[in-house]
Design an enzyme around this catalytic site. Sequence first.
Site, PDB file in Angstrom:
ATOM      1  N   ASN A  14      -6.326   9.472   1.591  1.00  0.00           N
ATOM      2  CA  ASN A  14      -7.145   8.621   0.633  1.00  0.00           C
ATOM      3  C   ASN A  14      -7.766   7.806   1.630  1.00  0.00           C
ATOM      4  O   ASN A  14      -7.425   6.802   2.223  1.00  0.00           O
ATOM      5  CB  ASN A  14      -6.093   7.803  -0.142  1.00  0.00           C
ATOM      6  CG  ASN A  14      -6.804   6.628  -0.921  1.00  0.00           C
ATOM      7  OD1 ASN A  14      -7.912   6.640  -0.943  1.00  0.00           O
ATOM      8  ND2 ASN A  14      -5.929   5.711  -1.495  1.00  0.00           N
ATOM      9  N   TRP A  15      -9.319   8.040   1.650  1.00  0.00           N
ATOM     10  CA  TRP A  15     -10.015   7.397   2.750  1.00  0.00           C
ATOM     11  C   TRP A  15     -10.462   6.010   2.267  1.00  0.00           C
ATOM     12  O   TRP A  15     -11.064   5.174   2.845  1.00  0.00           O
ATOM     13  CB  TRP A  15     -11.237   8.255   2.910  1.00  0.00           C
ATOM     14  CG  TRP A  15     -11.062   9.255   3.992  1.00  0.00           C
ATOM     15  CD1 TRP A  15      -9.867   9.821   4.104  1.00  0.00           C
ATOM     16  CD2 TRP A  15     -12.120   9.842   4.580  1.00  0.00           C
ATOM     17  NE1 TRP A  15     -10.048  10.719   5.139  1.00  0.00           N
ATOM     18  CE2 TRP A  15     -11.294  10.791   5.443  1.00  0.00           C
ATOM     19  CE3 TRP A  15     -13.423   9.685   4.774  1.00  0.00           C
ATOM     20  CZ2 TRP A  15     -12.043  11.871   6.330  1.00  0.00           C
ATOM     21  CZ3 TRP A  15     -14.073  10.387   5.884  1.00  0.00           C
ATOM     22  CH2 TRP A  15     -13.752  11.477   6.524  1.00  0.00           C
ATOM     23  N   LYS A  16     -10.206   5.541   0.932  1.00  0.00           N
ATOM     24  CA  LYS A  16     -10.656   4.440   0.260  1.00  0.00           C
ATOM     25  C   LYS A  16     -12.133   3.994   0.501  1.00  0.00           C
ATOM     26  O   LYS A  16     -12.950   4.974   0.468  1.00  0.00           O
ATOM     27  CB  LYS A  16      -9.661   3.356   0.900  1.00  0.00           C
ATOM     28  CG  LYS A  16      -8.212   3.518   0.677  1.00  0.00           C
ATOM     29  CD  LYS A  16      -7.214   2.460   1.135  1.00  0.00           C
ATOM     30  CE  LYS A  16      -5.825   3.192   0.938  1.00  0.00           C
ATOM     31  NZ  LYS A  16      -4.794   1.956   0.998  1.00  0.00           N
ATOM     32  N   HIS A  29      -4.442   3.971  -8.598  1.00  0.00           N
ATOM     33  CA  HIS A  29      -3.811   3.271  -7.340  1.00  0.00           C
ATOM     34  C   HIS A  29      -3.674   1.899  -7.457  1.00  0.00           C
ATOM     35  O   HIS A  29      -4.212   1.026  -8.057  1.00  0.00           O
ATOM     36  CB  HIS A  29      -5.094   3.772  -6.153  1.00  0.00           C
ATOM     37  CG  HIS A  29      -4.664   3.245  -4.848  1.00  0.00           C
ATOM     38  ND1 HIS A  29      -4.254   1.938  -4.333  1.00  0.00           N
ATOM     39  CD2 HIS A  29      -4.053   4.261  -3.939  1.00  0.00           C
ATOM     40  CE1 HIS A  29      -4.168   2.086  -3.198  1.00  0.00           C
ATOM     41  NE2 HIS A  29      -3.721   3.292  -2.819  1.00  0.00           N
ATOM     42  N   GLU A  60      -4.283  -0.771  -5.572  1.00  0.00           N
ATOM     43  CA  GLU A  60      -5.605  -1.320  -5.279  1.00  0.00           C
ATOM     44  C   GLU A  60      -6.493  -1.632  -6.427  1.00  0.00           C
ATOM     45  O   GLU A  60      -6.966  -2.505  -6.705  1.00  0.00           O
ATOM     46  CB  GLU A  60      -6.386  -0.921  -4.134  1.00  0.00           C
ATOM     47  CG  GLU A  60      -5.630  -1.349  -2.994  1.00  0.00           C
ATOM     48  CD  GLU A  60      -5.800  -0.076  -1.594  1.00  0.00           C
ATOM     49  OE1 GLU A  60      -6.818   0.494  -1.747  1.00  0.00           O
ATOM     50  OE2 GLU A  60      -5.028  -0.144  -0.721  1.00  0.00           O
ATOM     51  N   GLU A 108       4.016   4.968  -4.527  1.00  0.00           N
ATOM     52  CA  GLU A 108       3.606   4.087  -3.410  1.00  0.00           C
ATOM     53  C   GLU A 108       4.009   2.748  -3.545  1.00  0.00           C
ATOM     54  O   GLU A 108       3.411   2.037  -4.413  1.00  0.00           O
ATOM     55  CB  GLU A 108       2.118   4.253  -3.289  1.00  0.00           C
ATOM     56  CG  GLU A 108       1.512   5.447  -3.154  1.00  0.00           C
ATOM     57  CD  GLU A 108      -0.013   5.622  -2.583  1.00  0.00           C
ATOM     58  OE1 GLU A 108      -0.410   5.991  -1.366  1.00  0.00           O
ATOM     59  OE2 GLU A 108      -0.938   4.619  -2.995  1.00  0.00           O
ATOM     60  N   GLY A 167      -0.288   0.053   4.012  1.00  0.00           N
ATOM     61  CA  GLY A 167      -1.313  -0.475   4.870  1.00  0.00           C
ATOM     62  C   GLY A 167      -0.209  -1.657   5.604  1.00  0.00           C
ATOM     63  O   GLY A 167      -1.009  -2.305   6.270  1.00  0.00           O
ATOM     64  N   SER A 215       2.165   3.767   4.610  1.00  0.00           N
ATOM     65  CA  SER A 215       2.175   3.855   5.838  1.00  0.00           C
ATOM     66  C   SER A 215       3.048   5.078   6.281  1.00  0.00           C
ATOM     67  O   SER A 215       3.765   4.941   7.330  1.00  0.00           O
ATOM     68  CB  SER A 215       3.160   2.690   6.213  1.00  0.00           C
ATOM     69  OG  SER A 215       2.512   1.267   5.839  1.00  0.00           O
ATOM     70  N   GLY A 256      -3.354   7.126   3.418  1.00  0.00           N
ATOM     71  CA  GLY A 256      -4.526   6.204   3.677  1.00  0.00           C
ATOM     72  C   GLY A 256      -4.925   6.123   5.051  1.00  0.00           C
ATOM     73  O   GLY A 256      -5.457   6.949   5.570  1.00  0.00           O
ATOM     74  N   GLY A 257      -4.557   4.907   5.602  1.00  0.00           N
ATOM     75  CA  GLY A 257      -5.122   4.601   7.096  1.00  0.00           C
ATOM     76  C   GLY A 257      -4.934   5.845   8.042  1.00  0.00           C
ATOM     77  O   GLY A 257      -6.167   6.291   8.633  1.00  0.00           O
TER      78      GLY A 257
HETATM   79  P1  PGA Z   1      -1.762   3.559   4.001  1.00  0.00           P
HETATM   80  O1  PGA Z   1      -2.117   3.755   2.317  1.00  0.00           O
HETATM   81  O2  PGA Z   1      -1.338   5.047   4.267  1.00  0.00           O
HETATM   82  O3  PGA Z   1      -2.835   3.088   4.766  1.00  0.00           O
HETATM   83  O4  PGA Z   1      -0.561   2.852   3.796  1.00  0.00           O
HETATM   84  C1  PGA Z   1      -1.666   4.582   1.400  1.00  0.00           C
HETATM   85  C2  PGA Z   1      -2.348   4.399   0.108  1.00  0.00           C
HETATM   86  O5  PGA Z   1      -2.975   3.644  -0.346  1.00  0.00           O
HETATM   87  O6  PGA Z   1      -2.737   5.621  -0.504  1.00  0.00           O
END
Ligand code: PGA
Length: 239
Positions: A8-10, A95, A97, A163, A169, A201, A222-223
């Site tokens: 997930n590149w956001k 998600h 966010e 999640e 994050g 994470s 994500g990251g």
């Molecule tokens: P993260 O994000 O791996 O940076 O914790 C995961 C996500 O939000 O899908």
Amino acid sequence: MKPLIAGNWKMNGLCGSVREIEKLIGLFDGAAPDDVEVLVCPPATLVGLFATEFSDEGVGVGGQDCHQNASGAHTGDISAEMLADAGAAYVIVGHSERRADHRETDAEVQAKAGAARRAGLVPIICVGETESERKAGRELEIVGAQLAGSIPADAEEFVIAYEPVWAIGTGLTPTLDDIAAMHDFIRAKTRKDIRILYGGSVKPGNAREILSVQNVNGALVGGASLKAEDFAAIVKAAL
Ligand code: PGA
């Protein structure tokens, strides 16, 4: 069940990011491994480009959100049909966010997941408790309600991503026992034949142990999905 490792590149990535995926494919010696499904969900601006460039190399493409309608007067929104037309096979919906920043409700997430199915996409439906909800011991109740409210009644194909909001994050992750308890719970509340991803994470250093937990059928990353070396290491941890 073939594990799914989804990046997930956001809100990250420009056209030049094609090189990061080329590097990723290079780390797999030219094509992603057959035994793991590899998916990248870049910003909508890159879905078409990535799908054109990489569909033959075993790297699938997904969207990060969609509108529930197929078309219409919704300035700035993108429909599931548009993502499918651009070459996406999946779309992330709900998600945390988006649930937080755009106040998306379970009912909206359910409508978006239904829209994804209508367009022939597989929705990756995200659920997860906040830190205060976990501290209060309410994580099963919260995730149970999100599952009940967010999965369309007639959806035959979908993925769930668990999640925990406090793990996204932050570098924090639940214990393996806590992940197992939640994934067993989600399995019991859904179906035997759907994939349940863990997200929050996930890094090269913890991917193997997390992916070995029962009922963890992949990861939403994500990251660590932004760097080819890290994402490749996570994909390899699923083999
Ligand atoms: P993260 O994000 O791996 O940076 O914790 C995961 C996500 O939000 O899908």
